[in-house]
Enzyme design. Structure first.
Site, PDB file in Angstrom:
ATOM      1  N   HIS A 159       0.809  -1.229   0.000  1.00 18.76           N
ATOM      2  CA  HIS A 159       0.000   0.000   0.000  1.00 18.76           C
ATOM      3  C   HIS A 159       0.838   1.274   0.000  1.00 18.76           C
ATOM      4  O   HIS A 159       0.298   2.374  -0.147  1.00 18.76           O
ATOM      5  CB  HIS A 159      -0.939   0.036   1.216  1.00 18.76           C
ATOM      6  CG  HIS A 159      -1.913  -1.091   1.254  1.00 18.76           C
ATOM      7  ND1 HIS A 159      -2.773  -1.355   0.205  1.00 18.76           N
ATOM      8  CD2 HIS A 159      -2.172  -2.055   2.193  1.00 18.76           C
ATOM      9  CE1 HIS A 159      -3.508  -2.427   0.503  1.00 18.76           C
ATOM     10  NE2 HIS A 159      -3.160  -2.865   1.698  1.00 18.76           N
ATOM     11  N   ASP A 217      -2.567 -10.651  -1.975  1.00 19.27           N
ATOM     12  CA  ASP A 217      -3.091 -10.150  -0.709  1.00 19.27           C
ATOM     13  C   ASP A 217      -4.591  -9.861  -0.872  1.00 19.27           C
ATOM     14  O   ASP A 217      -5.059  -9.593  -1.982  1.00 19.27           O
ATOM     15  CB  ASP A 217      -2.335  -8.870  -0.317  1.00 19.27           C
ATOM     16  CG  ASP A 217      -2.684  -8.370   1.072  1.00 19.27           C
ATOM     17  OD1 ASP A 217      -1.951  -8.724   2.014  1.00 19.27           O
ATOM     18  OD2 ASP A 217      -3.689  -7.640   1.221  1.00 19.27           O
ATOM     19  N   ASP A 259      -4.420 -12.790   4.253  1.00 17.04           N
ATOM     20  CA  ASP A 259      -5.677 -12.225   4.765  1.00 17.04           C
ATOM     21  C   ASP A 259      -6.881 -12.626   3.899  1.00 17.04           C
ATOM     22  O   ASP A 259      -8.007 -12.185   4.146  1.00 17.04           O
ATOM     23  CB  ASP A 259      -5.603 -10.700   4.948  1.00 17.04           C
ATOM     24  CG  ASP A 259      -4.778  -9.985   3.909  1.00 17.04           C
ATOM     25  OD1 ASP A 259      -4.388 -10.625   2.906  1.00 17.04           O
ATOM     26  OD2 ASP A 259      -4.521  -8.777   4.075  1.00 17.04           O
ATOM     27  N   HIS A 286      -6.136  -7.306  -0.045  1.00 20.58           N
ATOM     28  CA  HIS A 286      -6.338  -5.909  -0.432  1.00 20.58           C
ATOM     29  C   HIS A 286      -5.587  -5.578  -1.719  1.00 20.58           C
ATOM     30  O   HIS A 286      -4.527  -6.143  -1.987  1.00 20.58           O
ATOM     31  CB  HIS A 286      -5.828  -4.979   0.682  1.00 20.58           C
ATOM     32  CG  HIS A 286      -6.417  -5.261   2.024  1.00 20.58           C
ATOM     33  ND1 HIS A 286      -5.807  -6.089   2.949  1.00 20.58           N
ATOM     34  CD2 HIS A 286      -7.569  -4.828   2.597  1.00 20.58           C
ATOM     35  CE1 HIS A 286      -6.555  -6.144   4.043  1.00 20.58           C
ATOM     36  NE2 HIS A 286      -7.624  -5.398   3.855  1.00 20.58           N
TER      37      HIS A 286
HETATM   38  N1  Q9C Z   1      -9.160  -2.561  11.743  1.00 22.27           N
HETATM   39  C1  Q9C Z   1      -2.326  -5.108   4.422  1.00 22.27           C
HETATM   40  O1  Q9C Z   1      -2.918  -6.165   4.414  1.00 22.27           O
HETATM   41  N2  Q9C Z   1      -7.995  -1.485   7.248  1.00 22.27           N
HETATM   42  N3  Q9C Z   1      -2.896  -3.969   4.844  1.00 22.27           N
HETATM   43  C2  Q9C Z   1      -8.108  -2.250   8.444  1.00 22.27           C
HETATM   44  C3  Q9C Z   1      -9.376  -3.025  10.410  1.00 22.27           C
HETATM   45  C4  Q9C Z   1      -6.653  -1.396   6.727  1.00 22.27           C
HETATM   46  C5  Q9C Z   1      -4.275  -3.953   5.264  1.00 22.27           C
HETATM   47  C6  Q9C Z   1      -9.227  -1.918   9.339  1.00 22.27           C
HETATM   48  C7  Q9C Z   1      -6.207  -2.637   6.009  1.00 22.27           C
HETATM   49  C8  Q9C Z   1      -4.795  -2.567   5.536  1.00 22.27           C
HETATM   50  C9  Q9C Z   1      -0.889  -5.060   4.031  1.00 22.27           C
HETATM   51 ZN    ZN Z   2      -3.981  -7.109   3.003  1.00 21.83          ZN
END
Ligand code: Q9C
Ligand code: ZN
Length: 318
Positions: A135, A169, A258, A171
């Site tokens: 990201h 991933d 994830d 995301h």
């Molecule tokens: N508390 C990666 O997997 N939103 N980043 C999370 C939950 C952000 C994930 C909200 C997700 C970022 C590298």
């Molecule tokens: Zn992620």
């Protein structure tokens, strides 16, 4: 398989993030990588290697100097508490702590050490990067990421030949997509949750396919929440077919766990045995492959997921 790891990641230890206005425990914790390392150590046939040092000029290929300097200075100023700067940051999930800059540099070095080994002929190398990277934009941290490990490694490898990046991933890897959006020598393909409903919200849509020389060298495969193994596998095969057609010298995989059914922040329905299927499918390409750790937040199950995935790369004896 060679595994690149340093305990230096543990120095970056965020406690909280701010999600939709609420202060919640941070998901991106040191235990993630420790659990994976422990599971790998219990198996035979892996060699754990410490990352060596690289000059910051490799980071500067992907990130603006003003941002790199900012992160360094902010980290150095802090004593104990975390800071959410008002500048160079995309969200409220990505705090700066005293050792964040150091850990982020070591994470880049973990990726680059893997890249040099793959470039020198290693078939598959696994870089246990933490903090994650995909990201991170050229001038911004975000989504638990500070420096874009996969983009920096891909940029390094691109000196020696064409590179395909497969981002699995949960995301969308906005930072990686943007780093190479106008290039035709680095292909970026990503399978991820529909950005209409999941982070990073602003990119990862099917319409984004590259610009200028890069037109056609970015492809997104957004998938609905609840996506299961059958649909995931069919989509993965479409992506792998494009990689085969691109015929790269190297493959970089942004590996996120994830997508797991019990991930606390994900939303797909992949079970741990299915990660071996993913690994096997990728391994069919038989490309020099650098695996870079990104997300995956079910700390309890990350060990078995990672082992399952790595089993996909073990060559069957004939
Ligand atoms: N508390 C990666 O997997 N939103 N980043 C999370 C939950 C952000 C994930 C909200 C997700 C970022 C590298
Ligand atoms: Zn992620």
């Amino acid at each position: 398989m060679k595994i690149i790891y340093t305990k230096d990641h543990m120095l970056h230890n965020p406690e909280w993030e701010f999600f939709e206005g609420a202060k919640v425990p941070h998901a991106e914790v040191p235990g993630r990588i420790e659990v994976i390392l422990k599971a790998i150590k219990m198996q035979k046939g892996s060699e754990i290697i410490s990352p060596r040092n690289f000059p910051l000029k490799f980071v500067a290929k992907i990130h603006k100097k003003a941002y790199v300097d900012f992160l360094k200075q902010k980290s150095a100023l802090l004593k104990k508490n975390a800071l959410y700067p008002s500048n160079f940051i995309t969200d409220t999930y990505t705090p700066v702590l005293k050792h964040t800059f150091f850990a982020a540099v070591r994470s880049v070095e973990t990726a680059l050490t893997g890249a040099t080994l793959v470039q020198k002929g290693e078939r598959v190398v696994y870089s246990l990067c933490r903090p994650p990277g995909h990201h991170a934009e050229q001038y911004m941290m975000g989504g638990y990421c500070y420096f874009n490990n996969a983009a920096i490694a891909a940029e390094y490898l691109s000196q020696f030949g064409r590179v395909a990046i497969l981002d699995i991933d949960f995301h969308h890897g906005n930072g990686t997509q943007h780093a190479f959006y106008t290039r035709d020598d680095i292909l970026y393909l990503s399978l991820h949750a529909d950005p209409k409903v999941k982070y990073p919200y602003s990119s990862g849509f099917i319409e984004e396919t590259g610009e200028g020389n890069g037109k056609g060298y970015t492809k997104n495969f957004p998938l609905p929440l609840g996506t299961g193994e059958k649909k995931y596998l069919a989509t993965l095969r479409q992506a792998l077919k494009l990689i085969k057609e691109f015929n790269p010298e190297f493959l970089v995989v942004s590996v996120g766990f994830d997508t797991y059914i019990n991930d606390p922040i994900g939303g797909f329905r992949l079970t741990s045995p299915f990660y071996e299927v993913i690994g096997k499918e990728i391994n069919v390409l038989q490309l020099p492959t650098l695996l870079i750790q990104e997300g995956g937040y079910n700390v309890q199950d990350l060990g078995k997921i990672a082992i399952s995935f790595l089993n996909g790369f073990v060559e069957e004896k004939r």
